[in-house]
Motif scaffolding. Structure first.
Motif, mmCIF file in Angstrom:
data_model
loop_
_atom_site.group_PDB
_atom_site.id
_atom_site.type_symbol
_atom_site.label_atom_id
_atom_site.label_comp_id
_atom_site.label_asym_id
_atom_site.label_seq_id
_atom_site.Cartn_x
_atom_site.Cartn_y
_atom_site.Cartn_z
ATOM 1 N N HIS A 77 -21.042 49.589 31.780
ATOM 2 C CA HIS A 77 -20.567 50.813 32.444
ATOM 3 C C HIS A 77 -19.274 50.564 33.217
ATOM 4 N N CYS A 78 -18.385 49.795 32.618
ATOM 5 C CA CYS A 78 -17.122 49.468 33.272
ATOM 6 C C CYS A 78 -16.016 50.357 32.713
ATOM 7 N N ALA A 79 -15.782 51.474 33.376
ATOM 8 C CA ALA A 79 -14.773 52.441 32.931
ATOM 9 C C ALA A 79 -13.370 51.833 32.955
ATOM 10 N N TYR A 80 -13.084 51.018 33.956
ATOM 11 C CA TYR A 80 -11.760 50.392 34.065
ATOM 12 C C TYR A 80 -11.452 49.572 32.801
ATOM 13 N N CYS A 81 -12.364 48.675 32.432
ATOM 14 C CA CYS A 81 -12.149 47.819 31.262
ATOM 15 C C CYS A 81 -12.229 48.620 29.962
ATOM 16 N N LEU A 82 -13.119 49.591 29.897
ATOM 17 C CA LEU A 82 -13.233 50.417 28.698
ATOM 18 C C LEU A 82 -11.928 51.162 28.438
ATOM 19 N N HIS A 83 -11.363 51.749 29.467
ATOM 20 C CA HIS A 83 -10.084 52.449 29.331
ATOM 21 C C HIS A 83 -8.992 51.477 28.868
ATOM 22 N N MET A 84 -8.934 50.327 29.481
ATOM 23 C CA MET A 84 -7.916 49.330 29.163
ATOM 24 C C MET A 84 -8.043 48.870 27.705
ATOM 25 N N HIS A 85 -9.252 48.527 27.282
ATOM 26 C CA HIS A 85 -9.418 47.938 25.956
ATOM 27 C C HIS A 85 -9.376 48.969 24.829
ATOM 28 N N THR A 86 -9.762 50.194 25.086
ATOM 29 C CA THR A 86 -9.573 51.208 24.040
ATOM 30 C C THR A 86 -8.081 51.486 23.860
ATOM 31 N N ASP A 88 -5.686 49.246 24.415
ATOM 32 C CA ASP A 88 -5.169 48.060 23.719
ATOM 33 C C ASP A 88 -5.502 48.129 22.226
ATOM 34 N N ALA A 89 -6.707 48.571 21.909
ATOM 35 C CA ALA A 89 -7.123 48.673 20.505
ATOM 36 C C ALA A 89 -6.259 49.689 19.758
ATOM 37 N N ARG A 90 -5.994 50.814 20.376
ATOM 38 C CA ARG A 90 -5.119 51.824 19.755
ATOM 39 C C ARG A 90 -3.737 51.243 19.488
ATOM 40 N N LYS A 91 -3.190 50.541 20.471
ATOM 41 C CA LYS A 91 -1.861 49.938 20.313
ATOM 42 C C LYS A 91 -1.856 48.917 19.181
ATOM 43 N N ALA A 92 -2.994 48.274 18.959
ATOM 44 C CA ALA A 92 -3.108 47.278 17.887
ATOM 45 C C ALA A 92 -3.398 47.923 16.535
ATOM 46 N N GLY A 93 -3.485 49.270 16.509
ATOM 47 C CA GLY A 93 -3.678 49.974 15.248
ATOM 48 C C GLY A 93 -5.106 50.384 14.933
ATOM 49 N N GLU A 94 -6.009 50.223 15.888
ATOM 50 C CA GLU A 94 -7.400 50.611 15.661
ATOM 51 C C GLU A 94 -7.499 52.123 15.508
ATOM 52 N N SER A 95 -8.375 52.574 14.615
ATOM 53 C CA SER A 95 -8.529 54.007 14.365
ATOM 54 C C SER A 95 -9.406 54.663 15.432
ATOM 55 N N GLU A 96 -9.116 55.934 15.667
ATOM 56 C CA GLU A 96 -9.930 56.713 16.606
ATOM 57 C C GLU A 96 -11.377 56.781 16.134
ATOM 58 N N ASP A 97 -11.579 56.922 14.827
ATOM 59 C CA ASP A 97 -12.945 56.996 14.297
ATOM 60 C C ASP A 97 -13.752 55.766 14.702
ATOM 61 N N ARG A 98 -13.190 54.592 14.491
ATOM 62 C CA ARG A 98 -13.929 53.370 14.831
ATOM 63 C C ARG A 98 -14.133 53.261 16.341
#
Length: 181
Positions: A77-86, A88-98
């Protein structure tokens, strides 16, 4: 002829919700300011965690790194890290679906490779270790998809994100205020 119009004036409940949301955000920011800054208060400890994190990532697929960090952050339940890593994942090309399916990956297995599923299962077991340890079948599945060095790095990454989640939660980090930049 009648025209349908939409009343764009905020309703009392909308205004109340907005005021409440703003107040909650201010309260979160105030809490964060009243808690210690680990990097300033214990710089050697903070640098050691940063070094551990960097070493853990070595040789791992960046997409897998983010999936592991996102799943652990969900569980903690870490919103700070969840926001940060989602982000980062988007910037790395991760899809919204995944990204949307990480929290429910068992019901959406077709979005993830078997290797990613093994890593996510291990992430859950290690993160929730007090719920029954790390089951042999979860460990065996991960070991079947990763060589010993990769598995050691995956396990280390799980340990570091759990540490970061606890640091962020204990020190009142506020989602959306990525302090790395």
């Amino acid at each position: 002829m009648t025209t349908n119009t939409i009343d764009t004036k905020p309703t009392e409940s909308t205004a109340q919700f907005t005021a409440q949301s703003t107040t909650e955000a201010i309260n979160e920011a105030e809490t964060a300011r009243t808690r210690l800054d680990l990097a300033k208060s214990a710089p050697k400890v903070f640098r050691a965690i940063v070094g551990f994190d960097a070493a853990a990532r070595e040789g791992l697929d960046p997409a897998l790194v983010e999936l592991i960090q996102i799943r652990a952050s969900h569980l903690n339940h870490c919103a700070y890290c969840l926001h940060m890593h989602t982000n980062d994942a988007r910037k790395a090309g991760e899809s919204e679906d995944r990204l949307h399916m990480v929290a429910v990956w068992r019901e959406a297995r077709h979005f993830f490779t078997e290797k990613e599923q093994a890593a996510l299962a291990l992430t859950e077991a290690v993160t929730l270790v007090s719920d029954g340890g790390v089951p042999d079948e979860v460990y065996a599945q991960a070991a079947a998809h990763f060589d010993d060095q990769e598995l050691a790095h995956v396990l280390s990454l799980i340990l570091t994100i759990n540490t970061w989640n606890r640091v962020a939660l204990a020190t009142g980090k506020v989602a959306g205020t990525d302090e790395r930049r």
